[in-house]
Motif scaffolding. Structure first.
Motif, PDB file in Angstrom:
ATOM      1  N   SER A   6       0.814  -1.221   0.000  1.00  0.00           N
ATOM      2  CA  SER A   6       0.000   0.000   0.000  1.00  0.00           C
ATOM      3  C   SER A   6       0.847   1.270   0.000  1.00  0.00           C
ATOM      4  CB  SER A   6      -0.967  -0.008   1.189  1.00  0.00           C
ATOM      5  OG  SER A   6      -1.921  -1.018   1.028  1.00  0.00           O
ATOM      6  N   PRO A   7       1.837   1.424   0.888  1.00  0.00           N
ATOM      7  CA  PRO A   7       2.641   2.647   0.827  1.00  0.00           C
ATOM      8  C   PRO A   7       3.480   2.748  -0.449  1.00  0.00           C
ATOM      9  CG  PRO A   7       3.497   1.142   2.492  1.00  0.00           C
ATOM     10  CD  PRO A   7       2.166   0.621   2.074  1.00  0.00           C
ATOM     11  N   VAL A   8       3.865   1.606  -1.025  1.00  0.00           N
ATOM     12  CA  VAL A   8       4.580   1.636  -2.304  1.00  0.00           C
ATOM     13  C   VAL A   8       3.695   2.262  -3.377  1.00  0.00           C
ATOM     14  CG1 VAL A   8       5.509   0.180  -4.158  1.00  0.00           C
ATOM     15  CG2 VAL A   8       6.109  -0.302  -1.785  1.00  0.00           C
ATOM     16  N   VAL A  20      -4.017  -3.332  -9.524  1.00  0.00           N
ATOM     17  CA  VAL A  20      -5.422  -3.683  -9.318  1.00  0.00           C
ATOM     18  C   VAL A  20      -5.882  -4.670 -10.392  1.00  0.00           C
ATOM     19  CG1 VAL A  20      -7.784  -2.786  -9.363  1.00  0.00           C
ATOM     20  CG2 VAL A  20      -6.006  -1.572  -8.095  1.00  0.00           C
ATOM     21  N   ARG A  21      -5.484  -4.461 -11.645  1.00  0.00           N
ATOM     22  CA  ARG A  21      -5.857  -5.395 -12.707  1.00  0.00           C
ATOM     23  C   ARG A  21      -5.291  -6.785 -12.441  1.00  0.00           C
ATOM     24  NH1 ARG A  21      -4.546  -1.161 -16.273  1.00  0.00           N
ATOM     25  NH2 ARG A  21      -2.529  -2.176 -16.674  1.00  0.00           N
ATOM     26  N   THR A  22      -4.048  -6.843 -11.990  1.00  0.00           N
ATOM     27  CA  THR A  22      -3.411  -8.134 -11.699  1.00  0.00           C
ATOM     28  C   THR A  22      -4.131  -8.858 -10.568  1.00  0.00           C
ATOM     29  OG1 THR A  22      -1.257  -7.297 -12.423  1.00  0.00           O
ATOM     30  CG2 THR A  22      -1.249  -9.268 -11.031  1.00  0.00           C
ATOM     31  N   PRO A  40      -4.718   2.712  -1.791  1.00  0.00           N
ATOM     32  CA  PRO A  40      -5.540   3.502  -2.714  1.00  0.00           C
ATOM     33  C   PRO A  40      -6.984   3.018  -2.734  1.00  0.00           C
ATOM     34  CG  PRO A  40      -4.092   2.027  -3.923  1.00  0.00           C
ATOM     35  CD  PRO A  40      -3.674   1.944  -2.492  1.00  0.00           C
ATOM     36  N   ARG A  41      -7.887   3.908  -3.045  1.00  0.00           N
ATOM     37  CA  ARG A  41      -9.312   3.604  -2.989  1.00  0.00           C
ATOM     38  C   ARG A  41      -9.678   2.434  -3.898  1.00  0.00           C
ATOM     39  NH1 ARG A  41     -13.930   5.728  -1.255  1.00  0.00           N
ATOM     40  NH2 ARG A  41     -15.828   5.454  -2.480  1.00  0.00           N
ATOM     41  N   SER A  42      -9.095   2.371  -5.084  1.00  0.00           N
ATOM     42  CA  SER A  42      -9.429   1.291  -6.022  1.00  0.00           C
ATOM     43  C   SER A  42      -9.021  -0.069  -5.469  1.00  0.00           C
ATOM     44  CB  SER A  42      -8.772   1.532  -7.377  1.00  0.00           C
ATOM     45  OG  SER A  42      -7.364   1.684  -7.244  1.00  0.00           O
TER      46      SER A  42
END
Length: 248
Positions: A6-8, A20-22, A40-42
């Protein structure tokens, strides 16, 4: 396990859309766990479980607590697993640095068999029998308030006597008291002996206490670290069964 992903993403070191797609295309039987601040929200929207660990801030005039007492509580998922993660770090410290760094994992309200972490703990014990001890207590059933049975009190006290002796002895550098909070909340154990044991614990012994509870017991005030797991989203709310190897 994608630790600190997440921080990355929050720092822009990876493309959020690609990640996200992966994850959205992962095999159905694969469990992916993402950790870290700033998700991130997504990514949060994609997840079927979202827990947030929040630190309880003390007032300026409150004491700082006793160093080496940590409490993980709250309705969200991650309390016991956080404690077991601390146990894994402590065992690793014993393997690599300090052969006397013994770890004790005591679990209340979790009797019976079939818990998936048992195999991992048993494997560690086989390789490093001098570093880790593990004990479960309780019936192989959920204990409901108002339906406590005599055996529940016996099992709770049995585990507490071992915990008290272990903490007081100084033999263990890390002691995990898993699900002690709901055990006290169900009035299977009194608070005062726990308070006295924690007040007198050796300075070098770290005690980690887990579990949700409606009425925070007095020993919460002794903790130097108090984190609450807040549940934002859980697949069980949609009727999805708990996952073996993930939830138990």
């Amino acid at each position: 396990v994608l630790d600190e992903l997440s921080p990355v993403l929050d720092l822009g070191l990876l493309e959020v859309e690609e990640v996200v797609r992966t994850l959205a295309a992962k095999p159905a039987r694969m469990e992916v766990i993402v950790t870290g601040r700033g998700a991130p929200r997504s990514l949060v929207q994609l997840a079927d479980l979202h827990s947030e660990m929040r630190a309880h801030r003390r007032e300026a005039n409150d004491s700082a607590g006793i160093a080496g007492i940590e409490i993980y509580t709250g309705e969200g998922k991650g309390k016991s697993t956080s404690a077991l993660g601390k146990a894994l770090q402590a065992i690793g410290r014993g393997i690599s640095q300090d052969k006397s760094h013994r770890v004790l994992i005591l679990q209340w309200l979790k009797g019976g068999s079939g818990y998936t972490e048992d195999a991992a703990i048993a494997a560690l014990r086989e390789s490093y029998p001098h570093l880790v001890d593990h004990l479960r207590s309780g019936r192989d059933a959920i204990v409901w308030r108002g339906q406590q049975q005599p055996i529940d009190y016996v099992e709770a006290e049995r585990a507490w006597e071992i915990a008290r002796a272990a903490i007081s002895s100084g033999l263990y550098k890390t002691v995990i008291l898993d699900e002690l909070n709901p055990t006290v909340d169900l009035e299977l154990l009194p608070v005062e002996p726990i308070m006295q044991t924690l007040l007198r614990k050796p300075a070098e012994t770290e005690v980690i206490i887990t579990g949700r509870c409606k009425n925070p017991p007095a020993y919460f005030d002794l903790a130097s670290v108090h984190s609450e797991m807040v549940c934002h989203k859980h697949y069980a709310e949609r009727g999805v069964d708990l996952k073996r190897g993930v939830d138990y």
